[in-house]
Design a protein around this motif. Structure first.
Motif, PDB file in Angstrom:
ATOM      1  N   GLU A  96      21.159  68.288  38.025  1.00 26.30           N
ATOM      2  CA  GLU A  96      21.786  67.502  36.951  1.00 26.30           C
ATOM      3  C   GLU A  96      23.082  66.843  37.435  1.00 26.30           C
TER       4      GLU A  96
ATOM      5  N   LEU B 229      17.890  78.421  37.892  1.00 26.18           N
ATOM      6  CA  LEU B 229      18.770  77.773  36.910  1.00 26.18           C
ATOM      7  C   LEU B 229      19.868  76.987  37.624  1.00 26.18           C
TER       8      LEU B 229
ATOM      9  N   ILE C  64      20.948  58.563  38.960  1.00 22.12           N
ATOM     10  CA  ILE C  64      19.487  58.484  39.135  1.00 22.12           C
ATOM     11  C   ILE C  64      18.849  59.634  38.365  1.00 22.12           C
ATOM     12  N   SER C  65      17.545  59.536  38.144  1.00 23.54           N
ATOM     13  CA  SER C  65      16.790  60.669  37.598  1.00 23.54           C
ATOM     14  C   SER C  65      15.942  61.228  38.729  1.00 23.54           C
ATOM     15  N   VAL C  66      16.051  62.518  38.955  1.00 23.47           N
ATOM     16  CA  VAL C  66      15.278  63.175  40.018  1.00 23.47           C
ATOM     17  C   VAL C  66      14.041  63.804  39.388  1.00 23.47           C
ATOM     18  N   PRO C  67      12.854  63.300  39.665  1.00 25.48           N
ATOM     19  CA  PRO C  67      11.657  63.904  39.062  1.00 25.48           C
ATOM     20  C   PRO C  67      11.472  65.353  39.537  1.00 25.48           C
ATOM     21  N   LEU C  68      11.054  66.209  38.609  1.00 21.60           N
ATOM     22  CA  LEU C  68      10.836  67.623  38.967  1.00 21.60           C
ATOM     23  C   LEU C  68       9.765  67.755  40.048  1.00 21.60           C
ATOM     24  N   ASN C  69       8.865  66.771  40.095  1.00 23.72           N
ATOM     25  CA  ASN C  69       7.731  66.851  41.036  1.00 23.72           C
ATOM     26  C   ASN C  69       8.167  67.014  42.483  1.00 23.72           C
TER      27      ASN C  69
ATOM     28  N   GLU D 206      22.203  63.972  39.626  1.00 25.48           N
ATOM     29  CA  GLU D 206      21.717  62.844  38.826  1.00 25.48           C
ATOM     30  C   GLU D 206      22.889  62.062  38.236  1.00 25.48           C
TER      31      GLU D 206
ATOM     32  N   MET E 293      18.609  73.740  39.002  1.00 26.68           N
ATOM     33  CA  MET E 293      18.490  72.698  37.982  1.00 26.68           C
ATOM     34  C   MET E 293      19.867  72.135  37.606  1.00 26.68           C
TER      35      MET E 293
END
Lengths: 396, 80
Positions: B47, B40, B55-60, B50, B43
Motif C-alpha cells: 500500500e 499483513l 500505481i496499483s500493484v495487482p495481487l497477482n 502504491e 500488504m
C-alpha cells in the motif's frame, strides 16, 4: 522437505491450545437447544457467535416445510443443477429471490461460498480488472484468484483510496468489476455504498455487493445495504447466502443483466456440485417469506444489537466502529483472547474467537453476534460474562 | 520513470519501518524468509509503495516477488 512442512504453524497453534485444554476452533455443539442456546464443549451456553440473525432456525413453519419436502422429495437431489438437480422448487426460489430484490434474474447456489466465489471467478477473466475491498471475505478472494483477472485491492472502506485506483485504470474501467460487502463479517461495519455507487457512476465499471451479513438486516424491506443506501439501481449484482438471516445453507446472485443466465452456465461452482437438498430449498423459501412478513424480527434484531453494543461499550471494551448485529471486541494480546474466549464459554456464553490471519489486523477478536431470538435477559447474561473478564485483566 | 537503482532506494526506504532497527537491506534481501515480514506487513508495504509511486500493484504478481530486486523489476514493468 515434506508436503506437510507448510502446515507446521497450524500444528504449533493447535498443540499450544491443546496444552491449555482450550479448543476454540471446531468447538463441538453437542446439543442444540434452540436458536440461542446449546451445549458446546460440555458447557450449556447462550449462542452469541452464530449468524442466525433473525433466529429462524427453529421456526415451526420453516421446520414443517423442510419436513414435508423430505417426505415428498427425498433427502437430496444427487445431481448438478445442469443435470438432474434442478427441481421445480429451485426454480421457484430463484423467481421468489428475483421478486424480493426487484431484479429480473436470479441464480441459486448450493452454498454462499459457491455463490460469491463462483460469481467473482466467472464475471471477470484474463484481461479484466477486479477492484475489491481489502477486508473482503475469503470466498471473494478465492474467487477473484481463480478468475485470472488483475486483482487490485483498496484500503478497507476507504472511498478516496478506491477512487485513486479507479482513476489509474483509465480505459480499463469498462471491463472492471468493483466488489464490496454490505456488512463486513468480522467487525460488523458497513461499506460506504452511497459514495462507492457515486464513484461507479462517475468512472464506470460494474459493482457487485455481497449482502451475506446485511440481507434481512438493512433496508426498509430487508434487501440489504443497497436498499438502505438507496443505490440499488447502481448495483449490478447482489450476492448472498441462505445460511445467515434465512437459517439454512445455500447462496444466490441476483441481477437485472440478462447475461446472468449465460453466466450461470459458465460458473463452475454452480455446475460441478450437487444442487441444494429439497428440505433446504423448502425452509429457505419459507424463511424468505417470513423475512418479508415479519419486519418485527428486524426491529428486534436492532434493539438487541444496540443493547449489546451499548453494554460492551459501557464496560470499556474496544468494539466495532458501528452498531451492528455483529459486535467484535478487539483484544491485542493473542493469549489473552484465548483465555477470555474460554472463560466466556465456562460462564455460559459462546462467541467466535478470531485470530490473525483471519482477523483484519494483527489483533484478535471476540466476535459476538446477536439474533432477533435473543431475549433481553440473555443479552444481560452475555454482558455479565464480559464484565467478569474485567475482574482479572485490562480490556484490550 | 525512475531507473532501477532509484526503485531499489525508494523500496528500501519504504521497507525501513517494517524491519528491525539496523537490519541491512540489499536488493537480494528476501522479504518474508529473511526480513520476517508477515503477510499483513507485506500488504501494508505494498500500500505504501502504491501511494509512493501512484500505481496499483495487482495481487497477482505477489507470488513472483521474493526479494527487493523482484519487487523493483515488477514495478519497472508496471510503471509506464
Amino acid at each position: 522437505m515434506s508436503l506437510f512442512d507448510k502446515f507446521q504453524p497450524i500444528i504449533d497453534v493447535r498443540a499450544e491450545l491443546q496444552s491449555l485444554g482450550i479448543m476454540p476452533f471446531g468447538a463441538v455443539t453437542e446439543k442444540i437447544l434452540s436458536a440461542t442456546e446449546g451445549i458446546v464443549n460440555g458447557h450449556r451456553v447462550i449462542l452469541a457467535g452464530t449468524n442466525n440473525y433473525l433466529g429462524l432456525t427453529f421456526d415451526p413453519e420453516c421446520i414443517a416445510a423442510a419436513k414435508t419436502a423430505i417426505e415428498e422429495q427425498g433427502t437430496g437431489t444427487t445431481g448438478s443443477r445442469m443435470a438432474n438437480g434442478t427441481f421445480a422448487e429451485h426454480v421457484l426460489l430463484e423467481q421468489e429471490l428475483a421478486a424480493f430484490f426487484n431484479r429480473r434474474h436470479a441464480i441459486v447456489f448450493t452454498t454462499g461460498y459457491a455463490a460469491t466465489s463462483g460469481m467473482c471467478a466467472t464475471l471477470a477473466g484474463p484481461g479484466d480488472t477486479i477492484v475489491l475491498d481489502a477486508d473482503s471475505h475469503a470466498s471473494i478472494y478465492d474467487g477473484v484468484r481463480l478468475s485470472g483477472a488483475d486483482i487490485v485491492r483498496f484500503r478497507h472502506n476507504d472511498v478516496a483510496d478506491l477512487e485513486k485506483r479507479l482513476r489509474r485504470l483509465g480505459e480499463r474501467l469498462s471491463n472492471t468489476l468493483i466488489i464490496v460487502e454490505g456488512i463486513y463479517s468480522m467487525l460488523g461495519d458497513r461499506s460506504p455504498l452511497r459514495e462507492i455507487a457515486e464513484l461507479k457512476r462517475r468512472y464506470g465499471g460494474m459493482l457487485l455487493v455481497d449482502e451475506a451479513h446485511s440481507m434481512g438486516m438493512l433496508g426498509e424491506h430487508g434487501r440489504g445495504l443497497a436498499e438502505h443506501a438507496g443505490v440499488e439501481d447502481d448495483v449490478d449484482f447482489i450476492a448472498g447466502t441462505f445460511s445467515k438471516s434465512l437459517g439454512a445453507i445455500g447462496g444466490f446472485c441476483v441481477s437485472n443483466h440478462p447475461e446472468l443466465d449465460a453466466v450461470r452456465f459458465a460458473t463452475r461452482s454452480y455446475i460441478f456440485t450437487a444442487s441444494p437438498s429439497p428440505s433446504v430449498i423448502a425452509s429457505t423459501r419459507t424463511a424468505l417469506r417470513l423475512l418479508q412478513e415479519r419486519p418485527q424480527l428486524r426491529e428486534q434484531l436492532w434493539r438487541n444489537a444496540r443493547h449489546l453494543y451499548d453494554g460492551l461499550e459501557a464496560l470499556g471494551f474496544r468494539i466495532s466502529p458501528q452498531v451492528s448485529p455483529v459486535v467484535a471486541v478487539t483484544v491485542e494480546d493473542r493469549g489473552q483472547s484465548i483465555q477470555w474466549w474460554n472463560r466466556l464459554l465456562e460462564s455460559g456464553v459462546y462467541v467466535n474467537l478470531v485470530m490473525p490471519p483471519a482477523s483484519p489486523g494483527d489483533y484478535s477478536l471476540l466476535r459476538c453476534s446477536v439474533s432477533a431470538a435473543h431475549t433481553s435477559g440473555q443479552i444481560e447474561r452475555i454482558l455479565a460474562a464480559f464484565a467478569a473478564l474485567r475482574g482479572s485483566a485490562t480490556p484490550g | 520513470m525512475p531507473d532501477y537503482n532509484e526503485f531499489i532506494t525508494r523500496i528500501c526506504g519504504i521497507l525501513q519501518p517494517f524491519v528491525k532497527p539496523g537490519q541491512a537491506l540489499t536488493a537480494d534481501s528476501e522479504l518474508v524468509s529473511e526480513l520476517g515480514l508477515t503477510s499483513l506487513q507485506v500488504m501494508m508495504m505494498i500500500e505504501q509503495i502504491e501511494d509512493d509511486f501512484d500505481i496499483s500493484v495487482p495481487l497477482n504478481i505477489l507470488p513472483d516477488i521474493r526479494t527487493i530486486r523482484d519487487l523493483a523489476r515488477q514495478l519497472e514493468r508496471l510503471l509506464p
